[in-house]
Motif scaffolding. Sequence first.
Motif, PDB file in Angstrom:
ATOM      1  N   ILE A  85       0.889  -1.158   0.000  1.00 27.89           N
ATOM      2  CA  ILE A  85       0.000   0.000   0.000  1.00 27.89           C
ATOM      3  C   ILE A  85       0.924   1.203   0.000  1.00 27.89           C
ATOM      4  CG2 ILE A  85      -1.884   1.220   1.127  1.00 27.89           C
ATOM      5  CD1 ILE A  85      -2.507  -1.499   2.548  1.00 27.89           C
TER       6      ILE A  85
ATOM      7  N   ILE B 243       0.256   6.661   0.571  1.00 31.05           N
ATOM      8  CA  ILE B 243      -0.883   6.890   1.464  1.00 31.05           C
ATOM      9  C   ILE B 243      -1.023   8.390   1.690  1.00 31.05           C
ATOM     10  CG2 ILE B 243      -1.772   6.545   3.795  1.00 31.05           C
ATOM     11  CD1 ILE B 243      -0.303   3.799   3.756  1.00 31.05           C
TER      12      ILE B 243
ATOM     13  N   GLY C  55      -4.861   5.038  -0.463  1.00 32.17           N
ATOM     14  CA  GLY C  55      -3.584   4.383  -0.711  1.00 32.17           C
ATOM     15  C   GLY C  55      -3.652   3.646  -2.028  1.00 32.17           C
ATOM     16  N   SER C  56      -2.480   3.421  -2.630  1.00 36.83           N
ATOM     17  CA  SER C  56      -2.399   2.690  -3.901  1.00 36.83           C
ATOM     18  C   SER C  56      -1.889   1.276  -3.640  1.00 36.83           C
ATOM     19  CB  SER C  56      -1.455   3.405  -4.869  1.00 36.83           C
ATOM     20  OG  SER C  56      -2.012   4.624  -5.271  1.00 36.83           O
ATOM     21  N   LEU C  57      -2.604   0.316  -4.171  1.00 32.80           N
ATOM     22  CA  LEU C  57      -2.307  -1.100  -3.970  1.00 32.80           C
ATOM     23  C   LEU C  57      -1.506  -1.657  -5.138  1.00 32.80           C
ATOM     24  CD1 LEU C  57      -2.934  -3.775  -2.356  1.00 32.80           C
ATOM     25  CD2 LEU C  57      -4.897  -4.017  -3.902  1.00 32.80           C
TER      26      LEU C  57
ATOM     27  N   ALA D 180      -6.060  -2.436   5.455  1.00 33.04           N
ATOM     28  CA  ALA D 180      -6.029  -1.034   5.018  1.00 33.04           C
ATOM     29  C   ALA D 180      -7.221  -0.254   5.567  1.00 33.04           C
ATOM     30  CB  ALA D 180      -6.006  -0.954   3.498  1.00 33.04           C
TER      31      ALA D 180
ATOM     32  N   ILE E 170      -8.887   2.533  -1.623  1.00 32.78           N
ATOM     33  CA  ILE E 170      -7.687   1.900  -2.169  1.00 32.78           C
ATOM     34  C   ILE E 170      -7.825   1.873  -3.682  1.00 32.78           C
ATOM     35  CG2 ILE E 170      -6.375  -0.260  -2.355  1.00 32.78           C
ATOM     36  CD1 ILE E 170      -6.066   1.002   0.369  1.00 32.78           C
TER      37      ILE E 170
END
Length: 176
Positions: A69, A72, A80-82, A105, A114
């Motif tokens: 993740i 954030i 957040g980017s997964l 998360a 996400i």
Amino acid sequence: MVLRPLARDDEDEFLRLVAANTELHHPWVSLPATPEAFRDYVARYEKPDEESLLICLRETGEIVGLANISSIVRGRFQNGSLSYAAFTSGRGYMTEGVGLVLRYAFEKLRLHRIDAQIQPGNRASLRLVERLGFRKEGYSPELLYIDGAWRDHERWAVTAGMLGVEAKPHPTLPAH
């Protein structure tokens, strides 16, 4: 499945898994393949706006995947980017493991949203986010630099509410 933070002690096993799964990852993701690159990778995820979690078999502790993740952002965004990578395929480990990462998360990190960026040709990854309840939000040409070139990506996202998760708001979320 069980999650645990990526740690410096994972170096030997992690590098062995990366080397054994080069074909599975190429050209979708570039993982650290040398001790120096691994140490830099771990250092990146020791920052407060980054998380790297290993997806492991509960019974043996064997690493079967990785989920990160990144980027954030708190405040009004709580996003957040997964990203993720499997070290074995076709057994459902990533569906269960990434599902656990989403709960982590939303419940522990108290994020609201996400997102995931996926190359259009990565059918396995697209099927995974669909199974997990993500919605497709768009398409971005030349979005991320991977494997020596700017790659097109589909943009997908999921919110805590979409999965029925009710977590306490993060303290950085404004009252109004």
